[in-house]
Scaffold this active site. Structure first.
Site, PDB file in Angstrom:
ATOM      1  CE  LYS A 167      -4.409  -1.976   2.102  1.00 49.54           C
ATOM      2  NZ  LYS A 167      -5.050  -1.656   3.350  1.00 49.54           N
TER       3      LYS A 167
ATOM      4  CE1 TYR B  70      -9.828  -2.296   0.600  1.00 48.44           C
ATOM      5  CE2 TYR B  70      -8.668  -0.355  -0.680  1.00 48.44           C
ATOM      6  CZ  TYR B  70      -8.556  -1.456  -0.001  1.00 48.44           C
ATOM      7  OH  TYR B  70      -7.290  -1.950   0.233  1.00 48.44           O
TER       8      TYR B  70
ATOM      9  CG  PHE C 118     -13.076   2.319   7.172  1.00 51.87           C
ATOM     10  CD1 PHE C 118     -12.941   1.637   5.844  1.00 51.87           C
ATOM     11  CD2 PHE C 118     -14.034   1.537   7.928  1.00 51.87           C
ATOM     12  CE1 PHE C 118     -13.350   0.375   5.724  1.00 51.87           C
ATOM     13  CE2 PHE C 118     -14.360   0.116   7.643  1.00 51.87           C
ATOM     14  CZ  PHE C 118     -14.030  -0.404   6.587  1.00 51.87           C
TER      15      PHE C 118
ATOM     16  NE  ARG D 254      -7.559 -12.297   5.762  1.00 57.36           N
ATOM     17  CZ  ARG D 254      -8.067 -10.828   5.752  1.00 57.36           C
ATOM     18  NH1 ARG D 254      -7.635 -10.231   4.649  1.00 57.36           N
ATOM     19  NH2 ARG D 254      -8.774 -10.238   6.482  1.00 57.36           N
TER      20      ARG D 254
ATOM     21  CB  THR E 290      -7.437  -4.970  10.029  1.00 57.62           C
ATOM     22  OG1 THR E 290      -8.120  -5.790   9.458  1.00 57.62           O
ATOM     23  CG2 THR E 290      -7.878  -3.523   9.186  1.00 57.62           C
TER      24      THR E 290
ATOM     25  NE  ARG F 174      -2.570  -5.374   7.212  1.00 53.57           N
ATOM     26  CZ  ARG F 174      -3.703  -5.733   6.821  1.00 53.57           C
ATOM     27  NH1 ARG F 174      -4.092  -6.764   7.439  1.00 53.57           N
ATOM     28  NH2 ARG F 174      -4.467  -5.473   5.782  1.00 53.57           N
TER      29      ARG F 174
ATOM     30  CG  ASN G  41      -3.783  -1.761   6.669  1.00 56.18           C
ATOM     31  OD1 ASN G  41      -3.678  -1.321   5.768  1.00 56.18           O
ATOM     32  ND2 ASN G  41      -4.812  -2.338   7.136  1.00 56.18           N
TER      33      ASN G  41
ATOM     34  CG  HIS H 285      -5.498  -6.094   0.076  1.00 57.26           C
ATOM     35  ND1 HIS H 285      -6.857  -6.028   0.713  1.00 57.26           N
ATOM     36  CD2 HIS H 285      -5.539  -6.889  -1.045  1.00 57.26           C
ATOM     37  CE1 HIS H 285      -7.624  -6.854  -0.053  1.00 57.26           C
ATOM     38  NE2 HIS H 285      -6.868  -7.331  -0.830  1.00 57.26           N
TER      39      HIS H 285
ATOM     40  CD  GLU I 196      -9.352  -8.606  -2.951  1.00 55.19           C
ATOM     41  OE1 GLU I 196      -8.030  -9.136  -2.834  1.00 55.19           O
ATOM     42  OE2 GLU I 196     -10.190  -8.331  -2.459  1.00 55.19           O
TER      43      GLU I 196
HETATM   44  P1  ATP Z   1      -7.453  -5.743   3.297  1.00 58.72           P
HETATM   45  O1  ATP Z   1      -8.500  -5.766   3.001  1.00 58.72           O
HETATM   46  O2  ATP Z   1      -6.564  -4.359   3.153  1.00 58.72           O
HETATM   47  O3  ATP Z   1      -6.487  -6.980   3.351  1.00 58.72           O
HETATM   48  P2  ATP Z   1      -8.516  -6.368   6.048  1.00 58.72           P
HETATM   49  O4  ATP Z   1      -9.313  -7.274   5.102  1.00 58.72           O
HETATM   50  O5  ATP Z   1      -7.622  -6.679   7.243  1.00 58.72           O
HETATM   51  O6  ATP Z   1      -7.583  -5.496   4.969  1.00 58.72           O
HETATM   52  P3  ATP Z   1     -10.793  -4.762   5.713  1.00 58.72           P
HETATM   53  O7  ATP Z   1     -11.699  -4.908   7.008  1.00 58.72           O
HETATM   54  O8  ATP Z   1     -11.137  -5.394   4.285  1.00 58.72           O
HETATM   55  O9  ATP Z   1      -9.203  -5.038   6.225  1.00 58.72           O
HETATM   56  O10 ATP Z   1     -10.862  -3.176   5.351  1.00 58.72           O
HETATM   57  C1  ATP Z   1      -9.834  -2.893   4.363  1.00 58.72           C
HETATM   58  C2  ATP Z   1      -8.809  -1.633   4.721  1.00 58.72           C
HETATM   59  O11 ATP Z   1      -9.872  -0.522   4.837  1.00 58.72           O
HETATM   60  C3  ATP Z   1      -7.970  -1.870   5.723  1.00 58.72           C
HETATM   61  O12 ATP Z   1      -6.867  -2.646   5.421  1.00 58.72           O
HETATM   62  C4  ATP Z   1      -7.541  -0.726   6.281  1.00 58.72           C
HETATM   63  O13 ATP Z   1      -6.741   0.113   5.392  1.00 58.72           O
HETATM   64  C5  ATP Z   1      -9.000   0.151   5.918  1.00 58.72           C
HETATM   65  N1  ATP Z   1      -9.769   0.208   7.386  1.00 58.72           N
HETATM   66  C6  ATP Z   1     -10.316  -1.049   7.754  1.00 58.72           C
HETATM   67  N2  ATP Z   1     -11.337  -0.796   8.854  1.00 58.72           N
HETATM   68  C7  ATP Z   1     -10.795   0.554   9.266  1.00 58.72           C
HETATM   69  C8  ATP Z   1     -11.016   1.577  10.140  1.00 58.72           C
HETATM   70  N3  ATP Z   1     -11.885   1.099  11.247  1.00 58.72           N
HETATM   71  N4  ATP Z   1     -10.606   2.802  10.198  1.00 58.72           N
HETATM   72  C9  ATP Z   1      -9.590   3.139   9.255  1.00 58.72           C
HETATM   73  N5  ATP Z   1      -9.239   2.356   8.089  1.00 58.72           N
HETATM   74  C10 ATP Z   1      -9.728   1.028   8.193  1.00 58.72           C
HETATM   75 MG    MG Z   2     -10.368  -6.993   3.646  1.00 54.55          MG
END
Ligand code: ATP
Ligand code: MG
Length: 137
Positions: free
Chosen positions: A9, A49, A57, A85, A91, A102, A112, A115, A126
């Protein structure tokens, strides 16, 4: 073997962590079978997304994802989705296990660093969002 999709990222690319992150993925049995650097358009980031549209967010997430280039990969290995993961950590970097990408590099829940697809269905969607089959080796 399984394939998954990974993003280095903007926060990580800006801090020259591309090599460090790829090294951790490769060291854990995840082979890079496709990779490219690009800057997302707003439309691409919103579409990627889309599942989060409407959450508080979402808009800051889109702004962050278009703020600098990213590096996207297809990774291949045994249990690649779960393995990626695990190597990334959860996250929120404050909750991520020590030694994960992370925990070691992320700046915040949003910024973070990495992804990874969360299911076979997400991985397929994806991968197809960024790569054609003939770009995957
Ligand atoms: P990714 O999909 O990026 O691998 P993830 O599956 O751990 O991460 P998701 O819940 O899918 O997390 O959220 C996608 C992305 O949105 C996160 O990686 C983070 O960058 C952002 N994000 C998620 N939750 C929050 C939050 N509460 N506040 C700010 N940003 C958030
Ligand atoms: Mg995710």
């Amino acid at each position: 073997v399984e394939r998954t999709f990974s993003i280095i990222k903007p926060d990580a690319v800006k801090r020259d962590l591309i090599g460090e992150i790829l090294k951790r993925l490769e060291s854990n049995g995840l082979s890079v079978v496709a990779s490219k650097m690009l800057r997302l358009t707003r439309e691409q980031a919103e579409g990627f997304y889309a599942e989060h549209k409407g959450r508080d967010f979402y808009e800051p997430l889109v702004e962050y994802m278009i703020s600098a280039p990213i590096v996207v990969q297809v990774l291949e290995g045994e249990n690649a989705i779960a393995k990626n993961r695990e190597v990334m950590g959860v996250t929120d970097p404050a909750k991520a296990a020590p030694g994960t990408i992370r925990a070691d590099f992320a700046l915040s829940v949003r910024e973070n660093s990495a992804h990874g697809s969360d299911s076979p269905e997400s991985a397929a969607r994806e991968i197809a969002y960024f790569f054609t089959e003939n770009e995957i080796c």
